[in-house]
Write an enzyme that holds these catalytic residues in place. Structure first.
Site, PDB file in Angstrom:
ATOM      1  N   GLY A 179       0.810  -1.208   0.000  1.00  0.00           N
ATOM      2  CA  GLY A 179       0.000   0.000   0.000  1.00  0.00           C
ATOM      3  C   GLY A 179       0.842   1.255   0.000  1.00  0.00           C
ATOM      4  O   GLY A 179       2.022   1.246   0.352  1.00  0.00           O
ATOM      5  N   ARG A 243       0.227  -5.109  -4.973  1.00  0.00           N
ATOM      6  CA  ARG A 243       0.213  -6.203  -4.009  1.00  0.00           C
ATOM      7  C   ARG A 243       0.402  -7.518  -4.769  1.00  0.00           C
ATOM      8  O   ARG A 243      -0.089  -7.687  -5.887  1.00  0.00           O
ATOM      9  CB  ARG A 243      -1.097  -6.228  -3.226  1.00  0.00           C
ATOM     10  CG  ARG A 243      -1.319  -4.980  -2.369  1.00  0.00           C
ATOM     11  CD  ARG A 243      -2.501  -5.168  -1.434  1.00  0.00           C
ATOM     12  NE  ARG A 243      -2.800  -3.974  -0.654  1.00  0.00           N
ATOM     13  CZ  ARG A 243      -2.169  -3.631   0.456  1.00  0.00           C
ATOM     14  NH1 ARG A 243      -1.203  -4.397   0.919  1.00  0.00           N
ATOM     15  NH2 ARG A 243      -2.504  -2.542   1.107  1.00  0.00           N
ATOM     16  N   GLY A 270       4.249  -8.062   4.415  1.00  0.00           N
ATOM     17  CA  GLY A 270       4.280  -8.983   3.285  1.00  0.00           C
ATOM     18  C   GLY A 270       5.506  -8.775   2.412  1.00  0.00           C
ATOM     19  O   GLY A 270       6.128  -9.730   1.937  1.00  0.00           O
ATOM     20  N   ILE A 298       1.893   2.558   7.390  1.00  0.00           N
ATOM     21  CA  ILE A 298       1.302   3.597   8.237  1.00  0.00           C
ATOM     22  C   ILE A 298       0.696   2.975   9.494  1.00  0.00           C
ATOM     23  O   ILE A 298       0.477   3.673  10.483  1.00  0.00           O
ATOM     24  CB  ILE A 298       0.235   4.422   7.485  1.00  0.00           C
ATOM     25  CG1 ILE A 298      -0.922   3.532   7.016  1.00  0.00           C
ATOM     26  CG2 ILE A 298       0.852   5.185   6.336  1.00  0.00           C
ATOM     27  CD1 ILE A 298      -2.092   4.315   6.483  1.00  0.00           C
ATOM     28  N   ASP A 299       0.441   1.659   9.461  1.00  0.00           N
ATOM     29  CA  ASP A 299      -0.112   0.993  10.645  1.00  0.00           C
ATOM     30  C   ASP A 299       0.919   0.836  11.757  1.00  0.00           C
ATOM     31  O   ASP A 299       0.570   0.497  12.893  1.00  0.00           O
ATOM     32  CB  ASP A 299      -0.646  -0.396  10.279  1.00  0.00           C
ATOM     33  CG  ASP A 299      -1.948  -0.319   9.497  1.00  0.00           C
ATOM     34  OD1 ASP A 299      -2.499   0.789   9.387  1.00  0.00           O
ATOM     35  OD2 ASP A 299      -2.405  -1.361   9.004  1.00  0.00           O
ATOM     36  N   GLU A 398      -9.914   0.339  12.019  1.00  0.00           N
ATOM     37  CA  GLU A 398     -10.677  -0.505  11.105  1.00  0.00           C
ATOM     38  C   GLU A 398     -10.702  -1.972  11.518  1.00  0.00           C
ATOM     39  O   GLU A 398     -11.637  -2.701  11.177  1.00  0.00           O
ATOM     40  CB  GLU A 398     -10.097  -0.398   9.695  1.00  0.00           C
ATOM     41  CG  GLU A 398      -8.652  -0.876   9.579  1.00  0.00           C
ATOM     42  CD  GLU A 398      -8.120  -0.819   8.156  1.00  0.00           C
ATOM     43  OE1 GLU A 398      -8.923  -1.019   7.217  1.00  0.00           O
ATOM     44  OE2 GLU A 398      -6.915  -0.576   7.973  1.00  0.00           O
ATOM     45  N   MET A 464      -7.152   9.197   2.791  1.00  0.00           N
ATOM     46  CA  MET A 464      -6.618  10.551   2.941  1.00  0.00           C
ATOM     47  C   MET A 464      -5.424  10.580   3.893  1.00  0.00           C
ATOM     48  O   MET A 464      -4.613  11.506   3.844  1.00  0.00           O
ATOM     49  CB  MET A 464      -7.708  11.494   3.454  1.00  0.00           C
ATOM     50  CG  MET A 464      -8.816  11.753   2.460  1.00  0.00           C
ATOM     51  SD  MET A 464     -10.096  12.811   3.146  1.00  0.00           S
ATOM     52  CE  MET A 464      -9.154  14.313   3.449  1.00  0.00           C
ATOM     53  N   ARG A 466      -3.002   8.359   3.952  1.00  0.00           N
ATOM     54  CA  ARG A 466      -1.803   7.711   3.409  1.00  0.00           C
ATOM     55  C   ARG A 466      -1.384   8.214   2.036  1.00  0.00           C
ATOM     56  O   ARG A 466      -0.278   7.940   1.589  1.00  0.00           O
ATOM     57  CB  ARG A 466      -1.990   6.196   3.362  1.00  0.00           C
ATOM     58  CG  ARG A 466      -2.848   5.676   2.241  1.00  0.00           C
ATOM     59  CD  ARG A 466      -2.882   4.157   2.269  1.00  0.00           C
ATOM     60  NE  ARG A 466      -3.396   3.602   1.027  1.00  0.00           N
ATOM     61  CZ  ARG A 466      -3.542   2.304   0.799  1.00  0.00           C
ATOM     62  NH1 ARG A 466      -3.220   1.437   1.741  1.00  0.00           N
ATOM     63  NH2 ARG A 466      -4.002   1.861  -0.349  1.00  0.00           N
TER      64      ARG A 466
END
Length: 570
Positions: A179, A243, A270, A298-299, A398, A464, A466
């Site tokens: 991502g 991906r 991944g 970003i996680d 999420e 928005m 990322r």
């Protein structure tokens, strides 16, 4: 006293050079200027450490001593010459071993072009035995020496005095996978800039569209300083991403055919697993290719490191969404703002944006199961907040509430995954709004002068957070990571990931973090307790960590490592 060839090589630092990128030769030696007054730390002993890597002891020499610089008579050092302090050091620390491209300890090294720049202090270079402790908090009253034995540490990142590759003969490739994330373009830019300006590597290819781009070298992009000059001001990925598409054999085939010997990969968990497979295949074929990973997500779910690049930019964007929800909620009686942010398995964006905004009443994350009704449920908590303040704000990651949704029959049923193997989640945001509104209306009925119902304002910033350009802080962080990745690869390290541990950049073996996750630590003092105390939300029952206090490493962002295949975190 005679100096070894390695000592003489290190003394090249004191000699100026008109160009950092002059032709380099192995074991390049230069006699120091007789007018130099600087003291230089000279590595004089290369020894095998307990983890199989090499380390160096060092001493300080000055020009006052009478040295024989004759290189024909190298002094041989035996194990008996190893200082006692070094032996003690090897017992005290367990430095995680990082693989090397070249296994031959007698293979000649090249002088780092940076060391030939006039007036460059030797202290700017990293010794082989420099490391960073994994844990910095200790029990001051503990006098048991055993607690310090074999304490875990990681190799310190930075430029080495010796490098393994001749820069003029190098070809590099960089790829962005998974991502999008703020800072991807900055990392690409700084890899190119560092290779060109600091090492003189003439060729760096950008691989388009993620791992799949390796299969067609005709599409590779020749990156130079002009092309990447403004990358740091751009969001997204100039190279593009995707991906899946990982074919280990095809990737290594292309690397070998095109003569690539420096590979830089940036991506999430991944992508890290894919890079590990590439590094294994490279080693199996006996190829001289360094594989370096700059972790991206970003996680913030890469374990052991303080944070990943792009995370801070995403938190800032999430906070702006929270500010919008506050404005909307405060504009109506019993206004309830609900903000859903990214965070599939780790709720760091939710936690950090909650603490940064200072106005959130309830934060829900994947690491903590919550319930709706009854004493200690979120409905009672929000009811009290709405009555006290006239409005309330909920931030939900999420990945939160997935088990609860399944238990009430709101889940999608079959498990569906994307091309990267990530489970597609049920949409917790609209579901939560649908559950809260009727319950809160029932609780609040007749308790306001005008018998108002709850007005829900749902905000989903989603992509928005990322797709934006990186903040100044993230740009600086990307620069540090990219440059240190280059320094490590040029030094001959491979199959490593570069990241910040206790605010110092380190090299971690890819295998140490592959197939593991960084999640919010809810069992030890980290940051989650700030959320519970600050929002006054219920402290829901949490799964107990089966490890002892001494076995847990808590990151600066409040995370703890867990193994994806184990019942007990490791």
């Amino acid at each position: 006293m005679k100096l070894t060839s390695l000592q003489l090589h290190c003394l090249a630092l004191v000699v100026g050079s008109t160009s950092a990128f002059t032709a380099l030769s192995p074991n390049h030696h230069v006699k120091p200027s007789p007018n130099s007054n600087h003291q230089r730390k000279i590595p004089h002993l290369r020894m095998a450490s307990t983890n199989g890597s090499s380390s160096e002891t060092s001493s300080v020499v000055s020009n006052d001593e009478d040295y024989d610089y004759d290189d024909d008579d190298d002094v041989k050092t035996t194990a008996a010459d190893i200082p006692t302090s070094i032996t003690a050091q090897s017992l005290m620390w367990k430095v995680e071993h990082v693989d090397r491209v070249f296994d031959d300890p007698e293979r000649p090294m090249y002088p780092n072009p940076l060391s030939l720049k006039p007036n460059t202090p030797l202290s700017w270079f990293v010794d082989e035995d420099d490391a960073v402790a994994a844990k910095v908090n200790v029990l001051a009253s503990d006098t048991d020496l055993e607690q310090g034995i074999k304490a875990e540490a990681f190799t310190l990142a930075g430029p080495r005095f010796d490098i393994a590759f001749d820069p003029q003969q190098c070809k590099a490739a960089v790829v962005t996978c998974g991502g999008l994330c703020p800072g991807l373009n900055t990392v690409v830019r700084e890899i190119v800039m560092c290779l060109r300006r600091q090492y003189g590597v003439p060729t760096t290819y950008g691989i388009p569209s993620g791992y799949r781009g390796f299969q067609d070298p005709t599409t590779w992009i020749d990156l130079d300083e002009t092309k990447v000059r403004n990358f740091h001001n751009m969001g997204g990925s100039f190279l593009g991403s995707s991906r899946g598409g990982h074919d280990t054999k095809a990737i290594v085939d292309s690397l070998e055919k095109e003569g690539i010997n420096l590979l830089f990969v940036t991506g999430g968990d991944g992508t890290v697993r894919g890079a590990a497979k590439v590094a294994q295949e490279v080693r199996a074929r006996g190829l001289e290719i360094a594989v370096a990973v700059i972790p991206k997500t970003i996680d913030n779910d890469i374990p052991l490191i303080d944070r990943t690049f792009g995370f801070e930019s995403a938190v800032n964007a999430a906070r702006q969404a929270i500010d919008v929800a506050v404005t909307e909620a405060e504009g109506f009686p019993l206004g309830l703002g609900v903000v859903k942010v990214m965070g599939r398995n780790s709720g760091f964006i939710a936690m950090h944006s909650t603490l940064g905004s200072r106005v959130v009443d309830l934060c829900l994350v994947p690491e903590v199961d919550f319930y709706l009704d009854g004493e200690g449920g979120i409905v009672d908590h929000l009811t009290n907040r709405l009555l006290e303040n006239g409005s309330a704000i909920v931030v939900v990651a999420e990945g939160a509430g997935q088990d609860l949704m399944a238990s009430v029959g709101a889940a999608q049923g079959d498990v569906i995954t994307d091309a990267s193997g990530n489970v597609l989640l049920d949409d917790v945001g609209p579901w939560l709004v649908g559950q809260l509104k009727p319950r809160l209306n029932e609780k609040l009925k007749g308790k306001t002068p005008y018998d108002d119902e709850v007005t829900v304002k749902y905000v989903d910033p989603s992509y928005m957070v990322r797709g934006i350009p990186p903040t100044t802080s993230d740009n600086l962080f990307c620069t540090q990571l990219a440059h240190n990745a280059v320094h490590g690869a040029m030094a001959g390290l491979t199959s490593f990931l570069v990241g910040s541990v206790n605010t110092r950049e380190c090299y971690l073996p890819i295998d140490l973090v592959a197939n593991k996750q960084n999640v919010i630590d809810t069992n030890h003092q980290s940051m989650w307790e700030y959320v519970v105390f600050d929002t006054q939300q219920p402290s829901f029952a949490m799964q107990e960590d089966c490890r002892g206090e001494n076995d847990v490493i808590v990151s600066a962002s409040g995370g703890v490592i867990v193994g994806t295949d184990d019942e007990c975190p490791i």
